[in-house]
Design a protein around this motif. Structure first.
Motif, PDB file in Angstrom:
ATOM      1  N   HIS A 141      29.309  25.570  24.942  1.00  0.00           N
ATOM      2  CA  HIS A 141      28.366  26.320  25.775  1.00  0.00           C
ATOM      3  C   HIS A 141      29.141  27.404  26.524  1.00  0.00           C
ATOM      4  O   HIS A 141      29.112  27.491  27.736  1.00  0.00           O
ATOM      5  N   TYR A 142      29.862  28.199  25.748  1.00  0.00           N
ATOM      6  CA  TYR A 142      30.576  29.336  26.355  1.00  0.00           C
ATOM      7  C   TYR A 142      30.224  30.601  25.577  1.00  0.00           C
ATOM      8  O   TYR A 142      29.930  30.560  24.381  1.00  0.00           O
ATOM      9  N   PHE A 143      30.264  31.724  26.299  1.00  0.00           N
ATOM     10  CA  PHE A 143      29.765  32.985  25.745  1.00  0.00           C
ATOM     11  C   PHE A 143      30.768  34.127  25.859  1.00  0.00           C
ATOM     12  O   PHE A 143      30.531  35.208  25.341  1.00  0.00           O
ATOM     13  N   ALA A 144      31.858  33.897  26.598  1.00  0.00           N
ATOM     14  CA  ALA A 144      32.964  34.862  26.641  1.00  0.00           C
ATOM     15  C   ALA A 144      34.168  34.151  26.023  1.00  0.00           C
ATOM     16  O   ALA A 144      34.248  32.922  26.057  1.00  0.00           O
ATOM     17  N   PRO A 145      35.109  34.912  25.455  1.00  0.00           N
ATOM     18  CA  PRO A 145      36.267  34.246  24.847  1.00  0.00           C
ATOM     19  C   PRO A 145      37.235  33.739  25.903  1.00  0.00           C
ATOM     20  O   PRO A 145      37.166  34.126  27.070  1.00  0.00           O
ATOM     21  N   TYR A 146      38.133  32.885  25.503  1.00  0.00           N
ATOM     22  CA  TYR A 146      39.249  32.426  26.331  1.00  0.00           C
ATOM     23  C   TYR A 146      40.491  32.546  25.440  1.00  0.00           C
ATOM     24  O   TYR A 146      40.348  32.744  24.219  1.00  0.00           O
ATOM     25  N   PRO A 147      41.683  32.478  26.006  1.00  0.00           N
ATOM     26  CA  PRO A 147      42.878  32.674  25.177  1.00  0.00           C
ATOM     27  C   PRO A 147      42.900  31.707  23.991  1.00  0.00           C
ATOM     28  O   PRO A 147      42.704  30.509  24.159  1.00  0.00           O
ATOM     29  N   GLY A 148      43.080  32.255  22.803  1.00  0.00           N
ATOM     30  CA  GLY A 148      43.112  31.433  21.598  1.00  0.00           C
ATOM     31  C   GLY A 148      41.770  31.316  20.907  1.00  0.00           C
ATOM     32  O   GLY A 148      41.703  30.888  19.747  1.00  0.00           O
ATOM     33  N   GLN A 149      40.689  31.682  21.587  1.00  0.00           N
ATOM     34  CA  GLN A 149      39.359  31.610  20.971  1.00  0.00           C
ATOM     35  C   GLN A 149      39.303  32.631  19.821  1.00  0.00           C
ATOM     36  O   GLN A 149      39.897  33.711  19.927  1.00  0.00           O
ATOM     37  N   VAL A 150      38.552  32.325  18.755  1.00  0.00           N
ATOM     38  CA  VAL A 150      38.665  33.161  17.545  1.00  0.00           C
ATOM     39  C   VAL A 150      38.274  34.629  17.761  1.00  0.00           C
ATOM     40  O   VAL A 150      38.782  35.518  17.081  1.00  0.00           O
TER      41      VAL A 150
END
Ligand code: BMA
Length: 387
Positions: free
Chosen positions: A349-358
């Motif tokens: 349930h996340y909509f912005a990336p975080y480090p390592g997110q594709v």
């Protein structure tokens, strides 16, 4: 060659054969100077690009959560990926009406105030939604769909007095957000969001257009004239349903009660196989463009996102091309909730990336585009000053 000349009361575009002049004042004629300037600057800026916003950005992200702001000071998933904060910060008021210490997603209101004040001092912009519980039935949430709830809170209705008490608490909180000189911090206030959907008690199947307009006008009058809040820009917000101007305007309270016209639309399905999100957005934003032009309102995509962002090029391959042809002043993606730190059990349930997110590398490309504005950009533009 086009030249923009901005005065305090007029915004004059001189260029080629076209010459346009339009009034440039927010709906509240007593709006504070900072609020008026924000309105004027967002209108102006939308000819060049749009602010990027993120809900609950400073309070938690994927794999972390502040129990208090000093746990992870200054942390933001957006900043961790691209090096800068979002230009726009979304928060929610749900819980304030019920004297809760924390909002609907567990963030203490005192912490929200601190995040708001810090972001404002850095030059960022603030918006609030309100997932308000149903005033009709105690214990029911915003997602209650009992018919006629709005009738019950209008003057003369059985829940009117209760609703006025709620508004008093909202006013108290929104009026408590202060800048360093004691000035009220401008807020893009987005009540009754997604009002063309049918999942909240203020929804389209639950209430008549007349009741929706009447409660909006009552709340507008109450918060501005009675409670004296002059730091609000009023954001009218539908879901993605309206495809025509008539549909969009069916519940619109009138130009004198709104400053921003906006929609919420999310990506569903796989964008490499299904382009409906882009096509619908194009149709929806074309409606906003023509209305924005004729009524001089700020246009926005007040909520969007692709849950879990599984497509590596979603930012520059889908979202940006869909926005580029239009004139929105801001876009906001929803929160980065993590089930391990208090998010809903559905995963992700996340909509912005975080480090390592594709999609993180593509988000950096999106950040680098000339027409996307993050906090570093808007800090330089000084959106609360006259230009
Ligand atoms: C929804 C979801 C919920 C959340 C609500 C209010 O879209 O994110 O989990 O409680 O917004 O923020």
């Amino acid at each position: 060659m086009t030249k923009l000349i901005i005065t305090t009361s007029l915004f004059i575009l001189i260029g080629g054969a076209a010459q346009t002049t339009f009034a440039q004042l927010p709906s509240d004629k007593d709006a504070t100077a900072q609020t008026r300037h924000l309105y004027q600057n967002l209108l102006h800026l939308s000819t060049k690009g749009y602010l990027f916003g993120h809900q609950d950005d400073l309070a938690y992200g994927v794999g972390w959560r502040n129990r208090k702001p000093s746990d992870f000071p200054g942390r933001s998933d957006v900043k961790s990926v691209c090096g800068d904060y979002p230009a726009l910060y979304g928060w929610d008021l749900s819980g304030i009406e019920s004297d809760h210490e924390k909002d609907i997603d567990g963030i203490p209101f005192n912490d929200i105030r601190q995040y708001v004040e810090e972001a404002y001092q850095r030059g960022g912009v603030i918006t609030f939604s309100w997932h308000e519980p149903s005033p009709m039935l105690p214990g029911k949430t915003a997602w209650d769909t009992t018919h006629g709830t709005i009738t019950s809170i209008l003057p003369g209705g059985p829940n009117h007095d209760l609703y006025v008490q709620w508004l008093d608490k909202v006013a108290q909180f929104l009026g408590s957000l202060k800048g360093p000189a004691g000035e009220a911090i401008p807020v893009l206030f987005r009540p009754y969001h997604e009002l063309t959907g049918s999942w909240f008690w203020w929804g389209v199947r639950e209430n008549s257009p007349e009741d929706v307009k009447a409660i909006w006008q009552f709340v507008y009058h109450y918060l501005t004239s009675v409670k004296g809040l002059h730091n609000l820009l009023w954001v009218y917000n539908t879901g993605g349903e309206p495809h025509t101007m008539a549909q969009f305007l069916e519940r619109y309270p009138g130009d004198q009660y709104a400053d921003v016209i906006s929609m919420d639309t999310y990506q569903n399905g796989d964008p490499t196989k299904d382009n409906r999100f882009q096509l619908n957005l194009d149709t929806n934003l074309s409606v906003l463009d023509s209305l924005g032009r004729s009524s001089h309102k700020i246009e926005a995509l007040a909520e969007t996102g692709y849950v879990g962002i599984p497509y590596v090029q979603w930012w520059t391959g889908v979202l940006a091309p869909a926005l580029n042809a239009h004139h929105i002043a801001y876009v906001l993606v929803w929160r980065n909730a993590d089930p391990l730190t208090g998010g809903p059990p559905q995963h992700p349930h996340y909509f912005a990336p975080y480090p390592g997110q594709v999609s993180a590398p593509d988000f950096v490309r999106f950040y680098q585009m000339d027409n996307t504005f993050f906090e570093g950009d808007v800090a330089k533009l000084k959106l609360y000053d006259a230009h």
